[in-house]
Design a protein around this motif. Structure first.
Motif: not given
Length: 179
Positions: A70-93
């Motif tokens: 639940n705390a992880c979900r809260k972090v992802w919903r935060s405005a800061w995370k919505r405006h950060q770069c796409d992490w999935e590209q990071e995960a791919a490399d």
């Protein structure tokens, strides 16, 4: 602000018992060390607030895992995370994984590389599959326990685990066909 029913020693025992597991789950979810550490701290803060009264050790573990998710979900919903770069590209490399996954010294360089690649593939899965795969294989929870922690039906967990495995298999097969 410790609860009257729990002293520092008891809390430290719980942190020692569950801290690494909660950090790994948070890191798998958030892919950021600082955010994962914050989530673990929040989980233990909620634990202290609750007072640590649980029916069993399994209930305690499930509760901590659920609070962490639940705390992880809260972090992802935060405005800061919505405006950060796409992490999935990071995960791919997978380049950021070298610091997070540190195998023991007895493992060979080849085994280290395989584990890094596999973790990279797990982290590249969609979140709903990544959660169940991580909880099942890395935290060794049963399907029933995963259902309890995530609030999903056991049949949903089973199908997501199957789909996650299939996506991993396909991803790994593609990787080795090109090498």
């Amino acid at each position: 602000m410790m609860n009257a029913g729990m002293d520092d020693r008891e809390l430290q025992l719980k942190i020692d018992a569950y801290g690494d597991m909660l950090f790994k789950l948070s890191f798998i979810r958030l892919q950021n060390v600082q955010d994962a550490e914050d989530v673990v701290q929040e989980a233990f803060y909620q634990y202290v607030k609750k007072g640590g009264s649980f029916e069993s050790p399994e209930h305690e573990k499930a509760w901590l895992l659920k609070v962490t998710l639940n705390a992880c979900r809260k972090v992802w919903r935060s405005a800061w995370k919505r405006h950060q770069c796409d992490w999935e590209q990071e995960a791919a490399d997978g380049s950021h994984l070298t610091q997070a996954v540190v195998p023991g010294p007895e493992e060979s360089a080849c085994q280290k590389e395989e584990r890094r690649r596999l973790m990279g593939k797990v982290m590249a899965l969609p979140v709903k599959y990544r959660d169940v795969v991580h909880l099942f294989y890395y935290e060794e929870l049963s399907v029933k326990e995963i259902a309890l922690v995530t609030g999903r039906a056991e049949s949903t967990v089973t199908s997501q685990l199957t789909r996650g495995r299939n996506l991993l298999k396909k991803s790994l097969k593609e990787e080795y066909e090109f090498e």
